[in-house]
Scaffold this active site. Structure first.
Site, PDB file in Angstrom:
ATOM      1  N   GLU A 122       0.409  -1.348  -0.739  1.00 21.59           N
ATOM      2  CA  GLU A 122      -0.446   0.134   0.048  1.00 21.59           C
ATOM      3  C   GLU A 122       0.750   1.188   0.067  1.00 21.59           C
ATOM      4  OE1 GLU A 122      -2.371  -0.453   3.078  1.00 21.59           O
ATOM      5  OE2 GLU A 122      -4.019  -1.466   2.216  1.00 21.59           O
ATOM      6  N   GLU A 279      -6.786  -7.942  -0.475  1.00 20.61           N
ATOM      7  CA  GLU A 279      -6.414  -7.834   1.280  1.00 20.61           C
ATOM      8  C   GLU A 279      -8.046  -7.811   1.557  1.00 20.61           C
ATOM      9  OE1 GLU A 279      -4.907  -5.495   3.649  1.00 20.61           O
ATOM     10  OE2 GLU A 279      -2.693  -6.192   2.985  1.00 20.61           O
TER      11      GLU A 279
HETATM   12  C1  GAL Z   1      -4.500  -3.254   4.851  1.00 17.45           C
HETATM   13  C2  GAL Z   1      -3.110  -2.964   5.038  1.00 17.45           C
HETATM   14  C3  GAL Z   1      -2.683  -4.411   6.028  1.00 17.45           C
HETATM   15  C4  GAL Z   1      -3.967  -4.209   7.358  1.00 17.45           C
HETATM   16  C5  GAL Z   1      -4.777  -3.813   7.158  1.00 17.45           C
HETATM   17  C6  GAL Z   1      -5.606  -3.762   8.397  1.00 17.45           C
HETATM   18  O1  GAL Z   1      -4.695  -1.595   4.635  1.00 17.45           O
HETATM   19  O2  GAL Z   1      -2.740  -3.473   3.758  1.00 17.45           O
HETATM   20  O3  GAL Z   1      -1.347  -4.341   6.192  1.00 17.45           O
HETATM   21  O4  GAL Z   1      -3.049  -2.949   7.517  1.00 17.45           O
HETATM   22  O5  GAL Z   1      -4.987  -2.797   6.590  1.00 17.45           O
HETATM   23  O6  GAL Z   1      -7.195  -3.698   8.220  1.00 17.45           O
END
Ligand code: GAL
Length: 648
Positions: A122, A279
């Site tokens: 990110e 994710e």
């Molecule tokens: C994402 C990030 C992860 C974690 C997650 C929590 O944006 O890539 O490492 O922090 O959020 O929601």
């Protein structure tokens, strides 16, 4: 590993924040733990998305090379801490991040289970240090060559800001032209600083890209995006990525159209190539005001939504809940209890089983979109930096204006792409360019060509005020688009919430709100489809149509309610012969993906209760094996999905 197999999880993204472990000091690299993990994954037939680990630098590096930490918007030098704290213009950061990526690639290049590279994590931006300032001056010099040109494009004669030497040019933060990250006394300069910062981050990405490609030329490379993340021009980044991936964290009470719009953006950035949902939380987040758990069935529904819009995979963050620090309360596939006997785990395992049963059937499908919405990051930056036409964040939100139009397509079950003004428009029949305040060089010609050859083009209020340097177009707005729209905008009125106007479209009265462009005059062949109903501009055009070549251009001079956009877009969709995939049912989302012979209709019920489907819902449901004809009533339970396969 046993739990992952049980859950049907076959791909793991690993090594995301391991820089400190992999390089404990300047001269020392230690791969012992990663070696073990890679061996374990291989033994267990897991696919690996291997990360380069560079989103958080090690503590020793910040101590030894203070230049590596960022200076923030207020001009405060940061110490070690957090993540995304490395200055993108620090030679130390660039050297060691690319070196680490290369070392990892060299070490694991023979693992044939590495299916992708995950560069950094990110990418995030915003450094205002002296390294950045020097690099900015170089960037400016390269772009504009002479100081005369710099002074011209930045209009520095205003307030006597003329530059006599490149070294008088400074970073754009609270210490200089910006009262806040979104306000600038000189948007032209700040806009260039944003472009420069975006380029700086992208260069860091590219250095790592090159480093891993050297050893694994055939392994595709990505970095995970975050929806409409303003500081980075993802459309530009996507050109340097082998595939797009993104992290989806909607608020628990989100409007489903929002995430769908983001998915469509992700698919469109590589001209319809499948992307990856990198994710999502399996159950709960930890950073929303109210972290409501995803209700039973919602994780599955939202996973299929990603697939429905073009994702070739469904991944989760986090796999096992961390014990300490900020994410110990963030949901995981394996919770602190360490068991597979949880509701979340069962739901994941059910989804895993379903995806396994689908096999490769849905992979690589394409979306046939004949309509597109233009979204331009640089326009977003510049409109936001502009001190007019309002300070109200609702009025000032470019994504919200884009959503007004997107929702109409979404609710009408029409496939739509979200493209950049630099993309080829020739495959579309209908293109909507909401609030294109800033017009890039050459865009007007492209839009004209699109309409001349039969396209229908639409824009909305406050379009075509400035060029790509933030210099106002002389001779009337919308600048070089005047001929295409056959109108000229003389003034723009902006009234407080509740102070509305009205207009009549096809016999019904709609509200006009927020922003009101008032036309000076229009061409003879411009049709006035509707006029303002009140105020001193009552009777002036609010919606116009201008025939141009084989097509037509529509100017909508204000903002309105969802009912209007739905009606108007419905008419344009019919005019263009674009397919509505199924009659609209409230809370039910429909998309279509296809291959050469078949199409797959995804029907997603976001409602809590069941709905009855009839017309349009025909084919064989890949999830239940049942065949539906489209003439009998079929019920789809609340939060459930159907994937209807049928011949094209
Ligand atoms: C994402 C990030 C992860 C974690 C997650 C929590 O944006 O890539 O490492 O922090 O959020 O929601």
């Amino acid at each position: 590993m046993r739990f992952f197999k049980e859950a049907g999880i076959d791909t793991l993204s690993v090594n995301i924040f391991s820089w400190a472990a992999l390089q404990p000091s300047e001269d020392e690299y230690n791969f012992t733990k990663l070696d073990k993990i890679m061996a374990l994954l291989k033994e267990n037939h897991m696919n690996v998305i291997l990360a380069t680990s560079t989103a958080a630098h090690p503590a020793w590096m910040a101590k030894k090379y203070p230049e590596i930490t960022r200076v923030n918007f207020l001009g405060i030098k940061r110490k070690f801490g957090g993540r995304h704290n490395s200055c993108p213009n620090s030679p130390v950061y660039r050297k060691y991040s690319a070196r680490l990526a290369g070392k990892i690639a060299e070490r694991y290049k023979d693992y044939d289970n590495i299916v992708a590279w995950h560069v950094s994590n990110e990418f995030n931006t915003g450094c205002y240090c002296e390294n950045c300032e020097r690099a900015f001056r170089e960037w400016v010099k390269k772009k504009y060559k002479t100081l005369d040109e710099v002074n011209r494009v930045w209009n520095t004669a205003f307030w006597g800001h003329t530059f006599y030497d490149f070294d008088e040019i400074v970073v754009q933060n609270n210490q200089t032209e910006c009262n806040s990250p979104t306000e600038s006394e000189f948007p032209g300069i700040t806009l260039d600083y944003r472009r420069f910062m975006d380029d700086s981050m992208l260069e860091c990405y590219k250095l790592e890209y090159e480093a891993v490609k050297k050893f694994t030329p055939d392994v595709p490379v990505t970095t995970n995006f975050m929806a409409f993340f303003e500081p980075l021009n993802y459309q530009k980044w996507a050109r340097s990525m082998d595939f797009v991936s993104w992290d989806s964290y909607p608020t628990p009470d989100e409007d489903p159209a929002n995430t769908s719009m983001w998915h469509d953006l992700m698919r469109s950035m590589k001209q319809g190539d499948p992307f990856l949902l990198m994710e999502q939380t399996p159950n709960v987040q930890n950073w929303q005001p109210y972290n409501a758990i995803k209700r039973p069935g919602v994780m599955r529904l939202w996973s299929y939504r990603a697939v429905a819009h073009g994702s070739d995979g469904v991944c989760f963050f986090q796999m096992r809940r961390t014990r300490g620090a900020s994410e110990k309360t963030h949901g995981a596939v394996i919770e602190h209890a360490g068991t597979d006997k949880t509701r979340t785990f069962r739901e994941i395992a059910e989804l895993g089983g379903e995806l396994k049963a689908l096999g490769g059937e849905l992979l690589g499908l394409r979306t046939d979109a004949r309509a597109a919405i233009i979204f331009d990051w640089e326009n977003w930056w510049d409109f936001e930096l502009c001190s007019g036409p309002s300070r109200d964040p609702e009025y000032k939100s470019y994504p919200k204006e884009v959503m007004r139009w997107y929702r109409a397509f979404y609710e009408r079950n029409v496939n739509v792409d979200i493209v950049s003004p630099e993309d080829d428009l020739s495959s579309y029949k209908l293109v909507v360019a909401p609030l294109l305040f800033m017009l890039r060089d050459g865009f007007a010609e492209k839009a004209e060509e699109f309409v001349r050859t039969g396209g229908v083009f639409v824009c909305s209020a406050y379009t075509g005020l400035v060029d790509e340097h933030d210099l106002a177009f002389l001779g009337g707005y919308p600048g070089p688009l005047k001929d295409l729209f056959g109108v000229w905008v003389e003034e723009t009125d902006v009234l407080p919430p509740g102070d509305t106007n009205s207009f009549v479209y096809k016999g019904l009265t709609y509200e006009a709100s927020q922003i009101y462009d008032i036309m000076g005059s229009h061409e003879e062949d411009t049709e006035v489809l509707s006029e303002y109903g009140s105020d001193f501009y009552a009777g002036k055009p609010v919606l116009t149509k201008h025939p141009f070549g084989e097509g037509a251009a529509y100017y909508f001079a204000t903002r309105s309610t969802p009912e209007f956009y739905r009606e108007f877009i419905g008419d344009l969709v019919h005019e263009c012969g674009i397919r509505e995939l199924m009659p609209a049912i409230g809370g039910v989302e429909v998309t279509c993906r296809e291959n050469e012979t078949d199409e797959y209709l995804f029907i997603l019920n976001h409602n809590a209760g069941e709905v009855v489907l009839t017309e349009g819902a025909y084919g064989t449901d890949l999830l239940t094996g049942k065949t539906v004809s489209g003439s009998e009533n079929v019920t789809l339970p609340g939060k459930d999905v159907m994937i209807l396969k049928r011949k094209k």
